[in-house]
Structure formats: structure tokens, C-alpha cells
Design an enzyme around this catalytic site. Structure first.
Site, short mmCIF file in Angstrom:
data_model
loop_
_atom_site.label_atom_id
_atom_site.label_comp_id
_atom_site.label_asym_id
_atom_site.label_seq_id
_atom_site.Cartn_x
_atom_site.Cartn_y
_atom_site.Cartn_z
N ARG A 116 0.82 -1.21 0.00
CA ARG A 116 0.00 0.00 0.00
C ARG A 116 0.85 1.25 0.00
O ARG A 116 0.51 2.23 0.64
CB ARG A 116 -0.94 0.05 1.21
CG ARG A 116 -1.79 -1.18 1.36
CD ARG A 116 -3.22 -0.91 0.91
NE ARG A 116 -3.89 -2.16 0.61
CZ ARG A 116 -4.32 -2.51 -0.60
NH1 ARG A 116 -4.17 -1.70 -1.62
NH2 ARG A 116 -4.91 -3.66 -0.82
N ARG A 134 8.88 5.43 3.76
CA ARG A 134 8.16 4.50 2.90
C ARG A 134 7.92 3.15 3.57
O ARG A 134 8.77 2.65 4.31
CB ARG A 134 8.90 4.32 1.58
CG ARG A 134 10.37 4.14 1.73
CD ARG A 134 11.12 4.65 0.52
NE ARG A 134 10.89 6.06 0.27
CZ ARG A 134 10.89 6.59 -0.96
NH1 ARG A 134 11.11 5.85 -2.01
NH2 ARG A 134 10.68 7.87 -1.13
N ASP A 181 10.31 -0.17 -0.09
CA ASP A 181 10.98 0.29 -1.29
C ASP A 181 11.74 -0.90 -1.86
O ASP A 181 12.51 -1.54 -1.14
CB ASP A 181 11.96 1.40 -0.87
CG ASP A 181 12.41 2.26 -2.02
OD1 ASP A 181 11.81 2.19 -3.10
OD2 ASP A 181 13.38 3.02 -1.82
N ASP A 212 14.24 -1.82 -4.95
CA ASP A 212 15.06 -1.25 -6.03
C ASP A 212 15.91 -2.34 -6.68
O ASP A 212 16.55 -3.14 -5.98
CB ASP A 212 16.04 -0.21 -5.46
CG ASP A 212 15.36 1.08 -5.06
OD1 ASP A 212 14.36 1.45 -5.69
OD2 ASP A 212 15.84 1.73 -4.10
N1 PH2 Z 1 18.92 4.41 5.48
C1 PH2 Z 1 18.14 4.58 4.41
N2 PH2 Z 1 17.88 5.82 3.96
C2 PH2 Z 1 17.08 5.99 2.89
C3 PH2 Z 1 16.51 4.87 2.21
C4 PH2 Z 1 16.79 3.58 2.71
O1 PH2 Z 1 16.32 2.55 2.17
N3 PH2 Z 1 17.61 3.46 3.80
N4 PH2 Z 1 15.70 5.06 1.14
C5 PH2 Z 1 15.43 6.28 0.71
C6 PH2 Z 1 14.55 6.45 -0.44
O2 PH2 Z 1 15.09 5.88 -1.57
C7 PH2 Z 1 15.96 7.50 1.35
N5 PH2 Z 1 16.82 7.23 2.45
#
Ligand code: PH2
Length: 162
Positions: free
Chosen positions: A84, A94, A97, A99
């Protein structure tokens, strides 16, 4: 042809450990895909300047026959449908995420997708778990091993193994 893809996982909302475990289970259900390695989990300081809670981060290796854009589409669907996730500010909090960090030896820069992930070499929260499962993997642009990139990293970004 089957390829190895490395996926970075991050969550800083709700039960972060449970979310990582759920995401790994969902990745294992993707078509033509097997999860072949899972890194330890790390609690990490937020990077990017927006004040927010600490993240949990991990990296998994997938062996997949899916093409990169197909995989990207599946990951985005998981983020929205399972977790969601709502559109939020660029570096903001978030729920989950996902990636694509690396996809085989592929180097690709299109509007939809840049591989290797453009900020991989600056992010301790990605390099540390990646180096746990693939220390000798060579970054296809920088020509250096992941363990070297981690050793050379100067930015702080505290990461604590869970
Ligand atoms: N420690 C950490 N910081 C972030 C992360 C993340 O996964 N870990 N993801 C983000 C957005 O992409 C922004 N900052």
C-alpha cells in the site's frame, strides 16, 4: 536466459522486520524467479536529509528469467498492492521500497530504469548487505568489487546489523 538480479529492500514505517520478511516471501512468488540469497537485516540511519525514522534494509539475490523492465513492473506492483505504498516525497518515509541494484552485467540508462542503481556506490545501507552476499561481485561500470566500494566509502550513514 536466467540472470542474477540484486534487489535492495527498505522500510521505515510500521513493523519493518515483518515487512522485509513479507517482501522476501512475495519476491519468491514472482514468475520465473527464485530467491537464491538473503542478506542479514540492518537498521540504518535515514539518508537524504529528510528527518524520519530509521530504516531496515536488506538485499536479496534473485535468479530470474524476467527481463529488467518486467521485473521493475512487478516490484512497483508489489510496493503498491502488497505494501500500500503511496506516492511520497523523494527521500521520504516508505512502507516498502524495492530497487533493482544490479541485473547481471547489464548497464542500462533509460527513462524508466537505470542499472546499476545510480546511487548504489554511495549508499552504505545498500553496499553493506550486498557485500554480505556478493563481496566479490564487480560493479559493471566502476570495475570494482562490492567489498572494495564498501571499504572506500567515506560517507557516514550508520548501519547496525540486526
Ligand atoms: N537508510 C536509508 N535511507 C534511505 C533509504 C533507505 O532505504 N535506507 N531510502 C530512501 C529512499 O530511496 C531514502 N533514504
Amino acid at each position: 536466459m536466467e540472470q542474477c538480479a540484486y534487489i535492495g529492500l527498505g522500510s521505515n514505517i510500521g513493523d519493518r522486520e515483518l515487512k522485509l520478511l513479507m517482501a522476501i516471501a512475495e519476491l519468491g512468488k514472482l514468475p520465473q524467479t527464485r530467491v537464491t540469497a538473503v542478506s542479514p537485516f540492518y537498521e540504518t540511519e535515514p539518508v537524504g536529509g529528510v528527518p524520519q525514522d530509521n530504516f531496515y534494509n536488506a538485499v536479496v539475490r534473485l535468479n530470474t528469467e524476467m527481463a529488467p523492465l518486467e521485473l521493475l513492473d512487478r516490484l512497483k506492483r508489489l510496493e503498491t498492492e502488497v505494501f500500500r505504498r503511496v506516492p511520497s516525497e523523494r527521500w521520504g518515509a516508505r512502507s516498502m521500497d524495492l530497487d533493482i541494484l544490479l541485473y547481471g552485467e547489464l548497464v542500462s540508462d533509460s527513462e524508466e530504469l537505470t542499472i546499476p542503481h545510480p546511487r548504489l556506490a554511495e549508499r552504505r545501507f545498500a553496499l553493506q548487505p550486498l557485500s554480505d552476499i556478493a563481496p566479490d561481485l564487480v560493479h559493471p561500470i566502476l570495475g570494482k568489487r562490492i567489498i572494495e566500494l564498501l571499504t572506500e566509502l567515506t560517507s557516514p550513514g550508520k548501519v547496525v546489523r540486526i
